[in-house]
Design an enzyme around this catalytic site. Structure first.
Site, short mmCIF file in Angstrom:
data_model
loop_
_atom_site.label_atom_id
_atom_site.label_comp_id
_atom_site.label_asym_id
_atom_site.label_seq_id
_atom_site.Cartn_x
_atom_site.Cartn_y
_atom_site.Cartn_z
CE LYS A 215 -4.50 0.82 0.02
NZ LYS A 215 -5.53 0.05 -0.71
CG ASP B 121 -7.19 3.45 -1.39
OD1 ASP B 121 -7.62 2.30 -1.37
OD2 ASP B 121 -7.31 4.24 -0.44
#
Length: 444
Positions: A126, A166
């Site tokens: 991430k 995201d």
């Protein structure tokens, strides 16, 4: 002291200023106690849990860029490459003021199990920045993205680490990031997913997380003797996940009546109109107050409160820890039968436990919102083969993956005598595959 308790104490001590990460690790390891206890000696000897809860690599860098007034701004950039046991790191980039190392580590940790659940060969990672794209011009966003990629490119690649979008990272941002990567590396490869259709993107990727959420929700209800048809659905968020969850809810016969953003939330008794929502949030990039201007029966409420709406199914699709204990109590009191997470860890631990102990079906985001990363992996496959599948082909593969995810976690929960505990089932199913791969690859 048990091995789980030892590791939880170590994680808390080593990451004392990272509450989101500690919360994520606690939730996972607590639900894995039974599995870990059966293999405790082996896992302890190999320090499996210590390695599992420690990222393989954390990258922190500065991102300088120039705003439209000629002022230099500096943001923090992050990429956490958490676990590559089953494939290259895969996980989104988040641009939001709330981003810090704790948030990125928690997301990367969760991503490891989510990606494992898809059954596809992708590891967990991430990244992101505390940069806020809201209110920025296209030129400012481009300047930031180019500076961000000028550092990030050193650590990513089609077979190493494949970021995606995201919160705060949509088609515009992915385009700028990809263009800078290609310019620096002089290679054209599938290093990012969520790309535009004209340069290697996949049909259905935009809709994937929201659609996948509803495919799993539909299967969850079906396997518990219910039907999504005719149900009232409360949704939080107004980004891609929420928007396309709302769209698919309509298609499956349900009636979604809410959406929200950081300023407030909307209740539309006629059901949320997808076209209006897309125009407000994606085309005009405006606040939800603009939605009610176009929908006279809709009501806008400032601040929080979306979970006070009477509903059959609740789909938290905004951000972490948005659904707290008071919200869970309201949902249960109002007759909600299922809460299925569209965002990453949007429900606090105490709220999750309340829902589980009060007869509300609960499925965690690491399973329920895996449709986005699953379709990203399908985009990687298309890029590798230099092919482009039709929308229906991708959508059919997505539905199959989401239905399989539910049955895998359901079977895992039943195997360990925890039928109906889908949090434990998801963690067990995701963990076993990663643990087996880690053990097979030695102490690395």
């Amino acid at each position: 002291m048990s091995y789980v308790d030892e590791v939880l104490a170590q994680v808390a001590a080593k990451n004392a200023h990272e509450p989101e990460f500690i919360q994520a690790v606690t939730e996972v390891l607590e639900s894995l106690r039974m599995v870990i206890e059966k293999n405790e000696d082996t896992y302890r000897r190999n320090a499996l849990l210590e390695r599992l809860t420690t990222p393989e690599r954390c990258i922190l860098f500065r991102v300088p860029w120039v705003d439209d007034k000629g002022q230099v701004q500096v943001n923090n950039g992050y990429r956490v490459q958490f676990n590559s046991a089953i494939g290259p790191y895969k996980g989104g980039l988040r641009l939001h003021p709330s981003v810090n190392l704790s948030v990125i580590k928690f997301l990367g940790f969760e991503q490891t199990f989510k990606n494992s659940l898809t059954g596809l060969p992708i590891g967990g990672g991430k990244g992101g920045s505390d940069f806020d794209p809201k209110g920025k011009s296209d030129r400012e966003v481009m300047a930031f993205c180019q500076s961000f990629m000028t550092e990030l490119y050193k650590y990513i690649g089609a077979d190493t680490d494949v970021p995606a979008g995201d919160i705060g990272v949509g088609a515009r941002e992915i385009g700028y990031l990809f263009g800078q990567y290609k310019r620096i590396r002089s290679v054209y490869e599938g290093v990012l997913t969520g790309k535009g259709l004209s340069y290697g993107g996949s049909l259905a990727r935009t809709q994937a997380t929201g659609y996948g959420l509803l495919y799993l929700t539909d299967e969850l209800l079906r396997c518990n003797g219910r039907s999504l048809k005719g149900m009232t659905v409360a949704v939080s968020g107004a980004g891609n996940v929420a928007t396309y969850a709302i769209e698919k809810a309509w298609q499956l016969g349900a009636k979604p009546v809410t959406c929200s953003d950081s300023s407030g939330w909307v209740y539309d008794p006629d059901g949320i109109d997808v076209a209006t929502l897309i125009d407000v949030k994606q085309v005009r990039r405006a606040r939800l107050t603009e939605y009610v201007s176009a929908r006279p029966n809709a009501v806008y409420h400032q601040g929080k409160g979306v979970w006070s709406t009477k509903c059959d199914v609740a789909l938290p699709c905004a951000t972490q820890n948005e659904l707290v204990l008071d919200d869970a109590e309201m949902l249960a009191a109002n007759g909600c039968i299922a809460v299925v997470e569209g965002a990453n860890m949007p429900t606090t631990l105490d709220a999750t436990k309340f829902l589980q102990t009060h007869g509300v079906l609960f499925c965690p985001g690491k399973a329920a919102n895996a449709g986005g990363v699953a379709t990203s992996a399908l985009e990687m496959s298309q890029n590798s083969q230099r092919l482009s599948w039709t929308f229906d082909e991708v959508d059919a593969k997505l539905k199959t993956i989401m239905v399989n995810i539910f049955h895998n976690l359901d079977d895992a929960a039943r195997e360990y005598g925890m039928e109906g505990n889908y949090v434990a089932g998801a963690n067990i199913a995701g963990f076993k595959k990663v643990a087996d791969a880690m053990n097979a690859q030695g102490i690395v």
